[in-house]
Write an enzyme that holds these catalytic residues in place. Structure first.
Site, PDB file in Angstrom:
ATOM      1  N   GLY A 185       0.869  -1.123  -0.069  1.00  0.00           N
ATOM      2  CA  GLY A 185      -0.057  -0.198   0.008  1.00  0.00           C
ATOM      3  C   GLY A 185       0.810   1.214   0.200  1.00  0.00           C
ATOM      4  N   ASN A 186       0.378   2.479   0.289  1.00  0.00           N
ATOM      5  CA  ASN A 186       0.954   3.594   0.372  1.00  0.00           C
ATOM      6  C   ASN A 186       0.630   4.390   1.752  1.00  0.00           C
ATOM      7  OD1 ASN A 186      -0.894   5.437  -0.696  1.00  0.00           O
ATOM      8  ND2 ASN A 186      -0.804   3.966  -2.379  1.00  0.00           N
TER       9      ASN A 186
END
Ligand code: CTP
Length: 375
Positions: A185-186
């Protein structure tokens, strides 16, 4: 009341029974040049006041100063005085300006009630810091009358170009599964896109918000939240909703790569996993740019570390956008996880505007203003 009257407004005051202990109806009726209302009935005259007529008559409803008590009653739909019944019948925009002691204002029940009123689509006029009736100093003081007047004047005179328009906004990160318990993810919080969706909704637009995993609650009657997890899910929803959308703003931090074959079971330590094979994720914005019709506006974001301006302008062209917002990663207080942001805007009409560090809410306002050129 004086400022509104001066501008030619027709003002009707309703006071709660308790408010009559603070200010006399005679003072208020002198200013408004009409009787002040408190009761459902006048026993002596046998007349009664129609809260439905009042609610329909008003072009705008201001609750100021709004006490913790009346706010809690409105949040709960209580209707035991004329003010409360009238607000239930009102169809116009409602503005509320709370005023109370600082600890009352900080109390979780007050925050909950404010959020509840905001979820009805009511507009909050934040209290300010200053001396309070208790003698204490802090946040809880009614906003200055001049500032309240300016907000109401704007609301009554500006009919937004976005009112009634269909808007599509994407926001938040995407999570790409590695196995059933892990993902790539981020750090995107979703805040910038949510502020943009709110800004459109506050101008009367109807917004579809495709939102990746985000902890920020979104409640507005004109915002339809479509939760998604992966880049592919976001893509599917975008393809579905884009054809009806008049303005599309892609703020989401979408994965560029996704695990080629997510494991069906949790990957155990013993597997000695050295690498995860990735495949490219679909570039949603580019796809939408290819589908875009002349009457549609498409806005992208760019997150760059090198040659930021050149790369942002390249993305504007390559993805067939009307406007691109370049996010700063270098400036302190800007980008992921902050409540502030610093952006530059480039348009297909070769405009380049640089903004200073501002709250994400203000940045959303700047972006909407820039989009107006293409609507
Ligand atoms: N975007 C998208 N789909 C992706 C990746 C990005 O729709 N798979 C959108 C983002 O929502 C944003 C814009 O494209 O509006 C730019 O994203 P950014 O990450 O800055 O650039 P990329 O196009 O992914 O290019 P690069 O990673 O090479 O900078």
């Amino acid at each position: 009341i004086r400022l509104l009257k001066k501008e030619g407004a027709d003002v009707q005051v309703i006071v709660t029974p308790m408010a009559r202990d603070f200010v006399t109806p005679l003072t208020l009726s002198t200013l408004t040049e009409k009787p002040v209302l408190t009761n459902f009935f006048d026993k002596a005259e046998g007349s009664w006041t129609s809260h439905v007529d009042l609610g329909l008559w008003a072009d705008l409803f201001l609750l100021a100063p709004l006490s913790a008590n009346t706010m809690a009653k409105i949040a709960g739909g209580v209707a035991d005085n004329l003010l409360l019944t009238t607000i239930l019948s009102a169809r116009c925009p409602v503005y509320f300006a709370p005023a109370m002691d600082l600890d009352m204002y900080k109390h979780p029940s007050t925050s909950e009630n404010i959020n509840k009123l905001k979820s009805f689509g009511y507009h909050l006029i934040d209290p300010v810091e200053g001396e309070l009736a208790s003698g204490l100093k802090g946040v809880g003081r009614l906003e200055e009358p001049g500032a309240i007047f300016e907000i109401l004047k704007d609301a009554l005179t500006s009919s937004s170009v976005f009112a009634g328009k269909k808007i599509l906004v994407t926001a938040g990160p995407t999570y790409e599964p590695v196995d059933p318990v892990r993902f790539i993810g981020n750090y995107s919080s979703g805040r910038m896109g949510i502020e943009i969706a709110m800004a459109f909704a506050e101008q009367g637009a109807s917004v579809d918000l495709i939102l990746g995993p985000s902890a920020i609650p979104v409640e507005h009657p004109l915002i339809n939240v479509i939760p998604v997890t992966t880049a592919h899910e976001m893509y599917e929803q975008c393809i579905l909703l884009f054809p009806q959308s008049e303005v599309t703003v892609m703020t989401a931090a979408v994965a560029d790569f996704t695990p080629a074959k997510p494991a069906g079971q949790k990957i155990k330590k013993e597997t000695q996993l050295e690498q995860i094979k990735l495949k490219p994720a679909v570039d949603i914005l580019k796809k939408l740019g290819g589908l875009k019709q002349d009457n549609q506006v498409l806005v992208g974001f760019a997150l760059e570390t090198d040659d930021a301006e050149v790369n942002a302008q390249l993305k504007l062209k390559n993805k067939n956008l009307d406007l691109i917002v370049l996010n700063s990663l270098i400036d302190e207080g800007a980008g992921f996880g902050h409540s502030t942001n610093k952006v530059m805007i480039f348009t297909r009409t070769n405009k380049r505007v640089e903004f200073k560090l501002k709250s994400k809410k203000e940045v959303a306002g700047d972006i909407l203003n820039a989009i107006k050129e293409f609507v």
